[in-house]
Design a protein around this motif. Structure first.
Motif, PDB file in Angstrom:
ATOM      1  N   LYS A 294       0.860  -1.183   0.000  1.00 26.60           N
ATOM      2  CA  LYS A 294       0.000   0.000   0.000  1.00 26.60           C
ATOM      3  C   LYS A 294       0.895   1.231   0.000  1.00 26.60           C
ATOM      4  O   LYS A 294       1.763   1.372   0.851  1.00 26.60           O
ATOM      5  CB  LYS A 294      -0.901  -0.002   1.230  1.00 26.60           C
ATOM      6  CG  LYS A 294      -1.850   1.172   1.263  1.00 26.60           C
ATOM      7  CD  LYS A 294      -2.791   1.100   2.453  1.00 26.60           C
ATOM      8  CE  LYS A 294      -3.748   2.259   2.430  1.00 26.60           C
ATOM      9  NZ  LYS A 294      -4.660   2.239   3.568  1.00 26.60           N
ATOM     10  N   ASN A 295       0.669   2.106  -0.974  1.00 26.22           N
ATOM     11  CA  ASN A 295       1.451   3.338  -1.081  1.00 26.22           C
ATOM     12  C   ASN A 295       0.710   4.448  -0.337  1.00 26.22           C
ATOM     13  O   ASN A 295      -0.274   4.978  -0.816  1.00 26.22           O
ATOM     14  CB  ASN A 295       1.655   3.715  -2.546  1.00 26.22           C
ATOM     15  CG  ASN A 295       2.505   4.965  -2.715  1.00 26.22           C
ATOM     16  OD1 ASN A 295       2.843   5.631  -1.745  1.00 26.22           O
ATOM     17  ND2 ASN A 295       2.836   5.280  -3.948  1.00 26.22           N
TER      18      ASN A 295
ATOM     19  N   SER B 161       4.423   8.365  -6.622  1.00 26.07           N
ATOM     20  CA  SER B 161       4.462   6.969  -7.065  1.00 26.07           C
ATOM     21  C   SER B 161       5.755   6.306  -6.615  1.00 26.07           C
ATOM     22  O   SER B 161       6.797   6.960  -6.490  1.00 26.07           O
ATOM     23  CB  SER B 161       4.373   6.889  -8.588  1.00 26.07           C
ATOM     24  OG  SER B 161       3.102   7.276  -9.029  1.00 26.07           O
TER      25      SER B 161
ATOM     26  N   THR C  27       6.863  -3.496 -10.210  1.00 28.71           N
ATOM     27  CA  THR C  27       5.526  -2.940 -10.378  1.00 28.71           C
ATOM     28  C   THR C  27       5.476  -1.535  -9.791  1.00 28.71           C
ATOM     29  O   THR C  27       6.092  -1.263  -8.765  1.00 28.71           O
ATOM     30  CB  THR C  27       4.468  -3.860  -9.734  1.00 28.71           C
ATOM     31  OG1 THR C  27       3.175  -3.371 -10.016  1.00 28.71           O
ATOM     32  CG2 THR C  27       4.647  -3.983  -8.237  1.00 28.71           C
TER      33      THR C  27
ATOM     34  N   VAL D 170       3.327   1.609  -8.186  1.00 28.25           N
ATOM     35  CA  VAL D 170       2.129   1.832  -7.387  1.00 28.25           C
ATOM     36  C   VAL D 170       1.955   3.337  -7.194  1.00 28.25           C
ATOM     37  O   VAL D 170       2.814   3.995  -6.603  1.00 28.25           O
ATOM     38  CB  VAL D 170       2.210   1.131  -6.015  1.00 28.25           C
ATOM     39  CG1 VAL D 170       0.916   1.265  -5.251  1.00 28.25           C
ATOM     40  CG2 VAL D 170       2.596  -0.336  -6.173  1.00 28.25           C
TER      41      VAL D 170
ATOM     42  N   GLU E 259      -2.668   4.120  -3.807  1.00 24.50           N
ATOM     43  CA  GLU E 259      -3.093   2.844  -4.395  1.00 24.50           C
ATOM     44  C   GLU E 259      -2.414   1.679  -3.686  1.00 24.50           C
ATOM     45  O   GLU E 259      -1.502   1.861  -2.882  1.00 24.50           O
ATOM     46  CB  GLU E 259      -2.753   2.805  -5.887  1.00 24.50           C
ATOM     47  CG  GLU E 259      -3.448   3.884  -6.701  1.00 24.50           C
ATOM     48  CD  GLU E 259      -4.949   3.705  -6.766  1.00 24.50           C
ATOM     49  OE1 GLU E 259      -5.425   2.562  -6.902  1.00 24.50           O
ATOM     50  OE2 GLU E 259      -5.661   4.727  -6.666  1.00 24.50           O
ATOM     51  N   LYS E 260      -2.846   0.456  -4.025  1.00 26.85           N
ATOM     52  CA  LYS E 260      -2.180  -0.731  -3.509  1.00 26.85           C
ATOM     53  C   LYS E 260      -2.163  -1.805  -4.580  1.00 26.85           C
ATOM     54  O   LYS E 260      -2.933  -1.762  -5.547  1.00 26.85           O
ATOM     55  CB  LYS E 260      -2.833  -1.236  -2.224  1.00 26.85           C
ATOM     56  CG  LYS E 260      -4.210  -1.806  -2.367  1.00 26.85           C
ATOM     57  CD  LYS E 260      -4.717  -2.274  -1.008  1.00 26.85           C
ATOM     58  CE  LYS E 260      -6.113  -2.854  -1.122  1.00 26.85           C
ATOM     59  NZ  LYS E 260      -6.582  -3.358   0.153  1.00 26.85           N
ATOM     60  N   THR E 261      -1.261  -2.760  -4.410  1.00 24.31           N
ATOM     61  CA  THR E 261      -1.126  -3.875  -5.328  1.00 24.31           C
ATOM     62  C   THR E 261      -0.681  -5.097  -4.537  1.00 24.31           C
ATOM     63  O   THR E 261      -0.186  -4.971  -3.417  1.00 24.31           O
ATOM     64  CB  THR E 261      -0.116  -3.563  -6.460  1.00 24.31           C
ATOM     65  OG1 THR E 261      -0.205  -4.573  -7.450  1.00 24.31           O
ATOM     66  CG2 THR E 261       1.302  -3.474  -5.938  1.00 24.31           C
TER      67      THR E 261
END
Length: 149
Positions: free
Chosen positions: A67-68, A73, A85, A87, A91-93
């Motif tokens: 989670k950023n 970014s 990747t 982020v 946002e989250k990934t």
């Protein structure tokens, strides 16, 4: 009275600094298995990962949710696992890696590594019974790796 207010201000600042410090030194982990991944939550801040040290087990997938919470970014990059990747702020990934051997695998933000935005996943050859596992108090084999931990 001014001395008291000054002392309160100093104590408040010290407590705030202590509350912010140390997060990047936390070690998270547990024993994932081939059928059940180890779940890890990682936060990207400006400009650090929290926690900066992760622990895993060989042949057990590690599912990392990043989670950023920063204002810019960031990337989550692990060269050994071909992970790279980006982020966006807010946002989250989720990324899953499967370590096939024991070792230390560095992760970093391509944009901010020079500012110290990096960490590492340490994997052991521990089996599900715990036999042969490194204890949490074992020092790293190479603590002069330039990453400051």
């Amino acid at each position: 009275m001014r001395h008291f207010q000054f002392a309160v201000a100093i104590v408040s600042i010290t407590l705030a600094a202590l509350a912010c410090g140390g997060d990047d030194e936390a070690v998270v982990g547990g024993n994932g298995t081939a059928s059940s991944p180890q779940l890890v939550e990682l936060t990207a801040k400006d400009f650090s990962f929290v926690p900066a040290k992760l622990r895993g087990t060989v042949s057990a997938p590690i599912e990392i949710t990043l989670k950023n919470t920063g204002q810019v970014s960031h990337t989550f990059t692990i060269d050994e696992f071909n992970v790279d990747t980006e982020v966006a702020a807010g946002e989250k990934t989720t990324v899953t890696v499967l370590p096939s051997e024991p070792g230390e695998f560095k992760y970093y933000c391509r944009f901010h590594e020079a500012r110290g935005m990096r960490g590492a996943i340490t994997t052991t050859g521990e089996d599900e019974s715990g036999a042969g596992a490194a204890s949490p108090s074992d020092p790293p084999a190479d603590d002069t790796n330039g990453y400051g931990y």
